[in-house]
Design an enzyme around this catalytic site. Structure first.
Site, short mmCIF file in Angstrom:
data_model
loop_
_atom_site.label_atom_id
_atom_site.label_comp_id
_atom_site.label_asym_id
_atom_site.label_seq_id
_atom_site.Cartn_x
_atom_site.Cartn_y
_atom_site.Cartn_z
N SER A 73 0.84 -1.19 0.00
CA SER A 73 0.00 0.00 0.00
C SER A 73 0.88 1.24 0.00
O SER A 73 1.98 1.24 0.56
CB SER A 73 -0.92 0.00 1.22
OG SER A 73 -1.86 1.06 1.14
N ASP A 74 0.40 2.29 -0.64
CA ASP A 74 1.14 3.56 -0.65
C ASP A 74 0.14 4.70 -0.70
O ASP A 74 -0.95 4.56 -1.27
CB ASP A 74 2.07 3.63 -1.85
CG ASP A 74 3.03 4.81 -1.75
OD1 ASP A 74 4.01 4.70 -0.98
OD2 ASP A 74 2.80 5.84 -2.41
#
Length: 201
Positions: A73-74
């Site tokens: 995730s970012d």
């Protein structure tokens, strides 16, 4: 499905907040920090940056852990189309908050589930629209000295005192702003065959 038959689940992150969020699902998992360059590419849109990095984080960890389900995730914050990154220090954090006060900021939280059993990936970008309160410099400075959110994109940790900086949050997934969109993730995990309510059967 007995827990011993579950695929190995790995969170490709060093974030304590993402670990806490994933822990809500009561699934056995481990966290491994990916070693990737998170610098945005020239001309890259904020959404593209977030999606690329989420995928890159998952892929990097999956490469070293064959057969696992890996979550990457970012998050990228944007104001007027300009990326707002992690401030790194007090002065930059104060400048960010001054720029965002009274404004609506878009947080792009990208998610990737890499299935090492098949070599396929599910990816999705969740947008969160955050309206900041119009607060004076003294309040912003005091907040930063208490919270010191210098490793947080946009300098406002909504899971802590940073919630007092915010006037409104609009999103289809309330966990996306903290960094791991659980509604999207549970959908991805279901499609990958992960059970949630019958682990002991």
């Amino acid at each position: 499905m007995p827990s011993s038959a579950l695929p190995r689940l790995i969170l490709a992150s060093s974030s304590a907040y993402r670990r806490d969020l994933l822990g809500r699902l009561h699934l056995p998992f481990e966290a491994i920090a990916p070693d990737i360059d998170e610098t945005p590419h020239p001309g890259e849109t904020p959404e593209a940056t977030a999606l690329r990095l989420a995928r890159a984080k998952a892929a990097a960890v999956a490469l070293e852990n064959p057969g696992a389900l890996v979550i990457g995730s970012d998050q990228v914050a944007t104001l007027d189309g300009i990326q707002i990154g992690k401030p790194g220090d007090h002065a930059r954090a104060l400048a960010q908050l001054q720029m965002m006060r009274g404004r609506r900021v878009i947080f792009h939280t990208a998610l990737c589930l890499w299935d090492g059993r098949t070599g396929t990936a599910q990816v999705e970008n969740i947008q969160v629209f955050v309206t900041f309160r119009d607060l004076p410099d003294a309040d912003l400075d005091a907040y930063l000295r208490i919270e010191q959110p210098y490793d947080c994109a946009g300098s406002a940790k909504n899971e802590g005192l940073g919630i007092a900086l915010l006037e409104r949050i609009d999103s289809s997934d309330p966990t996306a702003l903290t960094g791991l969109p659980l509604i999207a993730l549970t959908g991805m995990l279901r499609r990958a065959g992960m059970p949630f309510f019958n682990l002991q059967q």
